[in-house]
Motif scaffolding. Structure first.
Motif, mmCIF file in Angstrom:
data_model
loop_
_atom_site.group_PDB
_atom_site.id
_atom_site.type_symbol
_atom_site.label_atom_id
_atom_site.label_comp_id
_atom_site.label_asym_id
_atom_site.label_seq_id
_atom_site.Cartn_x
_atom_site.Cartn_y
_atom_site.Cartn_z
ATOM 1 N N MET A 1 0.839 -1.188 0.000
ATOM 2 C CA MET A 1 0.000 0.000 0.000
ATOM 3 C C MET A 1 0.880 1.246 0.000
ATOM 4 S SD MET A 1 -3.376 -0.996 1.925
ATOM 5 C CE MET A 1 -4.082 -2.640 1.784
ATOM 6 N N GLY A 2 0.399 2.292 -0.582
ATOM 7 C CA GLY A 2 1.226 3.481 -0.766
ATOM 8 C C GLY A 2 1.221 4.393 0.456
ATOM 9 N N LEU A 3 1.530 5.655 0.223
ATOM 10 C CA LEU A 3 1.581 6.622 1.313
ATOM 11 C C LEU A 3 0.224 6.771 1.975
ATOM 12 C CD1 LEU A 3 3.395 9.984 0.985
ATOM 13 C CD2 LEU A 3 3.994 7.933 2.252
ATOM 14 N N LYS A 698 3.755 7.691 -5.304
ATOM 15 C CA LYS A 698 3.563 7.730 -3.847
ATOM 16 C C LYS A 698 2.148 8.187 -3.531
ATOM 17 C CE LYS A 698 7.869 7.326 -1.917
ATOM 18 N NZ LYS A 698 7.946 5.875 -1.910
ATOM 19 N N ARG A 699 1.212 7.316 -3.719
ATOM 20 C CA ARG A 699 -0.159 7.693 -3.414
ATOM 21 C C ARG A 699 -0.832 6.609 -2.592
ATOM 22 N NH1 ARG A 699 -2.939 7.819 -8.137
ATOM 23 N NH2 ARG A 699 -1.420 6.237 -8.672
ATOM 24 N N PRO A 700 -1.947 6.940 -1.994
ATOM 25 C CA PRO A 700 -2.586 5.928 -1.162
ATOM 26 C C PRO A 700 -3.031 4.718 -1.977
ATOM 27 C CG PRO A 700 -3.903 7.950 -1.214
ATOM 28 C CD PRO A 700 -2.689 8.195 -2.024
ATOM 29 N N THR A 701 -3.063 3.582 -1.353
ATOM 30 C CA THR A 701 -3.514 2.370 -2.038
ATOM 31 C C THR A 701 -5.019 2.296 -2.060
ATOM 32 O OG1 THR A 701 -1.667 1.300 -1.009
ATOM 33 C CG2 THR A 701 -3.203 -0.098 -2.142
HETATM 34 MG MG MG Z 1 -0.131 1.038 -2.767
#
Ligand code: MG
Ligand code: ADP
Ligand code: MG
Ligand code: MG
Ligand code: MG
Ligand code: MG
Length: 701
Positions: A1-3, A698-701
């Motif tokens: 998962m991202g930031l 870098k983005r939310p998952t």
């Molecule tokens: Mg992600």
């Protein structure tokens, strides 16, 4: 998962009130991205993998293996290590090669990705395994004592009625309200417990996961699970199990953690433009269930042997937030749509605007958000893409942060991503983040993570090459998407890779080049294959020009789509049969169409040979190996029960296989070198080309 966004998440009732607000702004954000970036072309092929580990604590005195809940501490360590490498001018590792580590849903999980995506070069494919091993090694060397990272898809004793976590917690948490899993197992970042709680609240009950039990000689019939605390009286939902949520002859699970606590192997590809992204997405859709079956690695749930080999249905049910009305169990009254699938499931429609993407192939029910669809069509979005987005947008946002409600829709994609990133499908069409250099991407999400980085690299390399073959030969993989769904179910069955047949398209080549089918592209016949492809390339003037006119013509004929497909075994789909080249034939053809030095080719063939052998059944899947291991364990009573000691021995064995100190000829080739013998990979092994200079997403998952 991202930031992860920081802030105050809205409670479900408040979140629900903002759902339309999020969707309206989300669509506006999507349109802004689409219109500013749809003509972006010439992006290089970049791609990257995501590998998820479980961190396990071994106790040799009690012979137990437990999941260790030290994610935050471990990630802090790993990030310090990677920072140190970046800042150390004497380090032999170039800073762009320094991997990154991310949190995941389970507090015992770690995800790693390459520091920057890989570029297209074939030579770079040889760095994938090295890169993966570097990540595993860094992790291994920076864990607390007696901890090991394992790339295991599901943990056999997750949710049993004796301690399986370290530290141990009782299952009595508000968020999940699970009979089996404590909330302490969930990543403590507020996004994750809120996800779990709001999925439960939206559904109006706990999630109900029922996996068929594997009936062994002594498994009681009917199988009624006596370990379920049916009579607990802590939360209103405690009675659900007794009232029918727990089905006889099934392993019952009641929390998001059972699914999102599984690990997987994901690949993301950047396309050179948006149309190419559509083509990759569409072609990989029928490949997703095939690769799920071929990578199957998850036969045990909550301490029982199951009758399935893969995680997909578990994770799908684990985040199924549909209400009874939406699931079709009650007449529609308060809700808008009947929704056939969970938000975690296979895709429901193809994306391409080519005449190849015939309406007959899009034969799944496709509930759509009408307002969203109208807005997209009025803005000029092509029908297939509008359908796709409007289908994603039938879902409510589950977690909304108060601080992020107000956004500049020309600069942010947060509201769009809120819906997009909680539609967890076999493929994800990823638009470029606003104000970034990142292009249109497609993520391939069905594969189970493999025990060794040799295997994870092999599957990654295979899918990368297949994707390149699809694009350079302009291949056609279309088939009715309902049949892809049939394959999704078959792919999870016990020993599916050896026992099942799967629907697949028979003729993968552009129509007017039918005669190319005459060749099977396995190695002894490399020459005719190579020639035929050279001719084919010239004739169809490929590399760019798609969809021949004869093919557009063909779309006017009334073609029976059922006749275009056949049922084939895994061996046939991968290795070919008669005139059908198999996916491997296509990959080999692509490989041989390139000017590559022998050395590189040989190295790549090592991976391809392994995939061929897995598909032919020469090597068994890790699911089959696990099942065999447990069934032949001296403590096993032929009753489907996995004990704590069996789990411990299994984890020890798995770790030893990975390290190369226990050989398993049924699983891995004799040439496999375990991580014990291969020390920290040196930088010399990493190609200098890795530094593509691309910024990571870098983005939310
Ligand atoms: Mg992600
Ligand atoms: P998510 O969890 O949202 O799927 P991650 O950021 O964890 O995304 O991983 C995405 C993968 O995509 C990583 O392997 C990364 O190296 C790769 N990647 C990053 N940028 C690009 C790009 N521009 N093109 C292709 N792949 C990329
Ligand atoms: Mg992940
Ligand atoms: Mg990720
Ligand atoms: Mg608790
Ligand atoms: Mg991902």
């Amino acid at each position: 998962m991202g930031l992860l966004s920081l802030g105050t998440p809205l409670d479900w009732t408040d979140a629900k009130a903002f759902a339309d607000f999020i969707r309206t702004n989300g669509v506006e954000q999507f349109l802004n991205i689409y219109y500013s970036l749809k003509d972006r072309k010439g992006e290089p092929l970049l791609w990257g993998d995501e590998v998820e580990y479980m961190v396990i604590l071994l106790d040799n005195s009690t012979k137990t293996a437990k999941l260790s809940l030290r994610q935050s501490e471990i990630l802090d360590n790993l990030n310090n290590v990677t920072d140190d490498i970046v800042n150390d001018s004497n380090s032999s590792i170039v800073s762009s090669q320094v991997p990154t580590f991310h949190p995941e849903f389970g507090r015992y999980m770690i995800e790693s990705t390459p520091g920057v995506p890989y570029s297209a070069g074939l030579k770079e494919l040889l760095t994938v395994e090295v890169n993966m091993r570097l990540r595993r090694n860094i992790t291994k060397h920076h864990l607390p004592p007696n901890h090991i990272p394992i790339t295991l898809t599901s943990f056999p004793t997750l949710g049993v009625n004796y301690p399986f976590l370290d530290p141990h917690y009782e299952p009595n948490g508000e968020a999940s309200q699970s009979l089996f899993l404590p909330d302490e197992l969930i990543n403590p970042h507020v996004r994750f417990p809120t996800l779990a709680a709001n999925i439960r609240k939206r559904r109006g009950a706990k999630v109900a996961i029922n996996v068929p039990i594997f009936f062994d000689e002594n498994t009681p019939r009917p199988f009624i699970d006596k370990t379920i605390p049916y009579d607990r009286d802590l939360f209103p939902g405690d009675k659900e199990a007794k009232e029918g949520a727990a089905k006889p002859d099934h392993i019952y699970m009641d929390a998001m953690g059972f699914g999102m606590g599984c690990s997987c192997l994901q690949l993301t590809f950047q396309a050179c433009n948006v149309n190419e992204a559509f083509n990759v997405y569409d072609a990989l859709a029928p490949v997703a269930p095939i690769m799920l079956a071929l990578t199957a690695a998850a036969p045990i749930y909550r301490g029982y042997l199951s009758d399935v080999d893969a995680r997909w249905n578990v994770i799908s049910a684990a985040v199924d937030d549909r209400t009874k009305e939406e699931r079709g169990e009650e007449p529609l009254k308060n809700d808008k749509y009947r929704i056939p699938k969970s938000r975690y499931d296979s895709i429901d429609s193809y994306l391409s605007t080519s005449p190849r993407n015939r309406p007959e192939y899009n034969d799944n029910p496709l509930p759509m958000n009408k307002e969203v669809h109208k807005a997209l069509i009025e803005a000029g979005i092509e029908l297939p893409l509008a359908n796709h987005i409007a289908h994603l947008f039938i879902r409510d946002p589950i977690v909304i942060f108060n601080e992020l409600l107000k956004q500049d829709n020309t600069k942010s994609s947060d509201h769009f991503e809120n819906i997009q990133s909680t539609n967890w499908q076999t493929l994800r069409f990823k638009p470029p983040p606003p104000q970034s250099k990142i292009g249109w991407r497609v993520e391939f999400r069905s594969m189970e993570v493999q025990l060794t980085d040799f295997e994870n690299a092999a599957f990654s390399v295979f899918i990368v090459l297949l994707t390149r073959a699809i694009l350079s030969f302009d291949l056609n993989f279309y088939m009715p998407i309902s049949k892809v769904d049939v394959n999704m179910q078959r792919s999870q069955k016990r020993d599916a890779s050896r026992q099942e047949k799967f629907f697949f398209r028979k003729n993968l080549f552009p129509k007017r080049d039918r005669d190319i089918e005459k060749y099977r592209f396995d190695s002894p016949r490399m020459e005719p294959m190579k020639k035929s492809f050279d001719n084919f390339k010239e004739e169809s003037n490929m590399n760019g020009k798609r969809t021949t006119s004869s093919e557009s013509l063909a779309s006017n004929y009334n073609i029976n789509v059922e006749e275009e497909i056949d049922e084939m075994s895994m061996d046939e789909i991968i290795n070919g049969k008669d005139t059908f080249p198999g996916l491997m034939g296509l990959v080999y053809a692509y490989l041989h169409s390139l000017n590559v030095d022998i050395e590189t080719k040989c190295q790549i063939k090592k991976y391809l040979q392994f995939i061929k052998d897995r598909a032919s059944g020469k090597y068994i899947t890790f699911a089959t190996w696990t099942r065999n291991f447990m069934r032949s364990h001296p403590d096993y009573k032929q009753d489907s029960v996995i004990t704590s000691k069996m789990n411990y021995d299994f984890i020890i064995a798995a770790d030893e296989i990975e390290r190369g100190i226990r050989t398993e000829p049924s699983l891995l080739p004799p040439s496999y070198i375990g991580s014990d013998k291969l020390k920290e990979p040196s930088v010399m092994d990493l190609s200098q080309g890795v530094s593509s200079g691309a910024e990571p997403d870098k983005r939310p998952t």
